[in-house]
Design a protein around this motif. Structure first.
Motif, mmCIF file in Angstrom:
data_model
loop_
_atom_site.group_PDB
_atom_site.id
_atom_site.type_symbol
_atom_site.label_atom_id
_atom_site.label_comp_id
_atom_site.label_asym_id
_atom_site.label_seq_id
_atom_site.Cartn_x
_atom_site.Cartn_y
_atom_site.Cartn_z
ATOM 1 N N VAL A 162 0.841 -1.193 0.000
ATOM 2 C CA VAL A 162 0.000 0.000 0.000
ATOM 3 C C VAL A 162 0.877 1.243 0.000
ATOM 4 C CG1 VAL A 162 -1.723 1.321 1.293
ATOM 5 C CG2 VAL A 162 -1.829 -1.188 1.260
ATOM 6 N N ASP B 215 0.415 5.475 0.302
ATOM 7 C CA ASP B 215 -0.483 6.567 0.654
ATOM 8 C C ASP B 215 0.194 7.867 0.230
ATOM 9 O OD1 ASP B 215 -2.246 8.332 1.815
ATOM 10 O OD2 ASP B 215 -2.058 7.549 3.854
ATOM 11 N N CYS C 97 -0.127 11.976 2.056
ATOM 12 C CA CYS C 97 -0.648 11.195 3.176
ATOM 13 C C CYS C 97 -1.138 12.016 4.342
ATOM 14 C CB CYS C 97 0.401 10.207 3.654
ATOM 15 S SG CYS C 97 1.863 10.973 4.432
ATOM 16 N N GLY D 232 -3.492 5.248 5.261
ATOM 17 C CA GLY D 232 -2.665 4.048 5.259
ATOM 18 C C GLY D 232 -2.812 3.254 6.540
ATOM 19 N N ALA E 196 -4.528 -0.489 6.719
ATOM 20 C CA ALA E 196 -3.749 -1.569 7.308
ATOM 21 C C ALA E 196 -4.506 -2.239 8.448
ATOM 22 C CB ALA E 196 -2.402 -1.037 7.801
ATOM 23 N N VAL F 79 0.547 -6.486 5.724
ATOM 24 C CA VAL F 79 0.407 -5.394 4.790
ATOM 25 C C VAL F 79 1.665 -4.532 4.856
ATOM 26 C CG1 VAL F 79 -0.967 -3.372 4.182
ATOM 27 C CG2 VAL F 79 -2.082 -5.407 5.117
ATOM 28 N N GLU F 80 2.139 -4.103 3.702
ATOM 29 C CA GLU F 80 3.325 -3.250 3.629
ATOM 30 C C GLU F 80 2.861 -1.840 3.270
ATOM 31 O OE1 GLU F 80 7.293 -2.828 0.770
ATOM 32 O OE2 GLU F 80 6.308 -4.780 0.974
ATOM 33 N N VAL F 81 3.072 -0.885 4.181
ATOM 34 C CA VAL F 81 2.550 0.467 3.996
ATOM 35 C C VAL F 81 3.684 1.475 3.859
ATOM 36 C CG1 VAL F 81 1.098 2.293 4.948
ATOM 37 C CG2 VAL F 81 0.482 -0.096 5.322
ATOM 38 N N HIS F 82 3.586 2.272 2.796
ATOM 39 C CA HIS F 82 4.507 3.383 2.567
ATOM 40 C C HIS F 82 3.672 4.647 2.378
ATOM 41 C CE1 HIS F 82 7.994 0.687 1.749
ATOM 42 N NE2 HIS F 82 7.019 -0.119 1.357
ATOM 43 N N ALA F 83 4.134 5.775 2.909
ATOM 44 C CA ALA F 83 3.386 7.022 2.810
ATOM 45 C C ALA F 83 4.347 8.167 2.533
ATOM 46 C CB ALA F 83 2.622 7.284 4.113
ATOM 47 N N LEU G 69 2.112 5.314 11.779
ATOM 48 C CA LEU G 69 2.403 4.063 11.068
ATOM 49 C C LEU G 69 3.412 3.184 11.793
ATOM 50 C CD1 LEU G 69 2.652 5.447 7.409
ATOM 51 C CD2 LEU G 69 0.740 4.197 8.429
ATOM 52 N N GLY H 101 5.041 0.659 9.205
ATOM 53 C CA GLY H 101 4.943 1.468 7.990
ATOM 54 C C GLY H 101 6.052 2.500 7.913
#
Length: 270
Positions: A97, A99, A102, A108, A112, A128-132, A147, A152
């Motif tokens: 994911v 964002d 953000c 995000g 998640a 879940v892999e979260v980047h913002a 995050l 994240g």
């Protein structure tokens, strides 16, 4: 802290006199959040002076989460919860994911949570892999805090520029809650947004779609096959927003929520 009914009434009266429509609810939140009587007095003063409640509290409720929101940072709107719910319906466990724009990282973090990120860190399931990312340093600082619990990452920079190159072609869900208020209409926004949130988080250019066009121009380079881009817009802007997604080579559709007056455009990579 606990206060007498008469004290609560005094706080409510001050808030109501300042124009706070939900003065009773706000008073209880301020009292519950304040650490000392002096702290409460200062918080009430800031709210009466017009600072958004979320900036006074230091947090906003979004999708059932308490999201950190510092002064000046864009406050996540309740209508945007519709975008997150649509994203959750389209995502898969272990999704990558991103964002964009953000702000506090609320989208995000909420997505998640819906996809079970917290459980994934303690169980044998895909996380879940979260980047913002955001151009506003204050927003990035908030996003990093929000995050952190799910591992994240938040980056400072313009749109895709600060993202790791390894994400190209791997993004399953691209959340792009870009600014979409036309420049000439920013002055018409409520004072809480106009005076206390970064203009870069509000102003979308002449027709409100400048940032969305920039996002869609590169989206296919970052999306995985079958990946989706979701962006909030207004009902009036939806046809032009759909055209921007289609111009970026995405299969585009629109989703509406009458209850919250939310409009989301969705683009899917082939």
């Amino acid at each position: 802290m606990s206060f007498s009914p008469s004290f609560l009434s005094t706080v409510v009266d001050r808030l109501r006199a300042a124009g706070c429509v939900f003065a009773e609810d706000e008073a209880r939140l301020l009292i519950d959040t304040a650490r000392t009587p002096d702290d409460l007095a200062a918080m009430v003063d800031r709210r009466v002076a017009g600072l958004p409640l979320e900036h006074v509290l230091g947090w906003a409720e979004f999708c059932g989460l308490r999201v950190a929101v510092d002064p000046g940072v864009f406050v996540p709107r309740r209508r945007t919860e519709f975008l997150v719910r649509r994203a959750a319906a389209l995502a898969r466990p272990g999704a990558v994911v991103v964002d964009l724009c953000c702000g506090s990282g609320a989208l995000g973090a909420a997505l998640a949570a819906m996809l079970g990120a917290a459980e994934a860190h303690t169980a044998d399931i895909d996380a879940v892999e979260v980047h913002a990312c955001d151009v506003d340093p204050a927003a990035v600082a908030c996003a990093r805090r929000n995050l952190a619990a799910i591992g994240g990452r938040a980056y400072e920079g313009d749109l895709y520029d600060p993202l790791p190159a390894t994400l190209r072609g791997r993004v399953d869900v691209l959340l792009a809650n870009v600014p979409y208020v036309p420049t000439e209409e920013v002055a018409l926004l409520p004072a809480e947004a106009r005076d206390h949130e970064a203009r870069v988080a509000l102003d979308g250019g002449a027709d409100g779609l400048d940032v969305l066009r920039r996002v869609t121009a590169e989206a296919r380079d970052w999306l995985a096959p079958g990946g989706v881009l979701l962006s909030e817009t207004s009902d009036r802007q939806a046809p032009s927003a759909l055209a921007a997604l289609a111009g970026g080579g995405l299969s585009a559709q629109v989703a509406n929520c009458d209850e919250t007056d939310a409009t989301v455009v969705i683009g899917m990579a082939g």
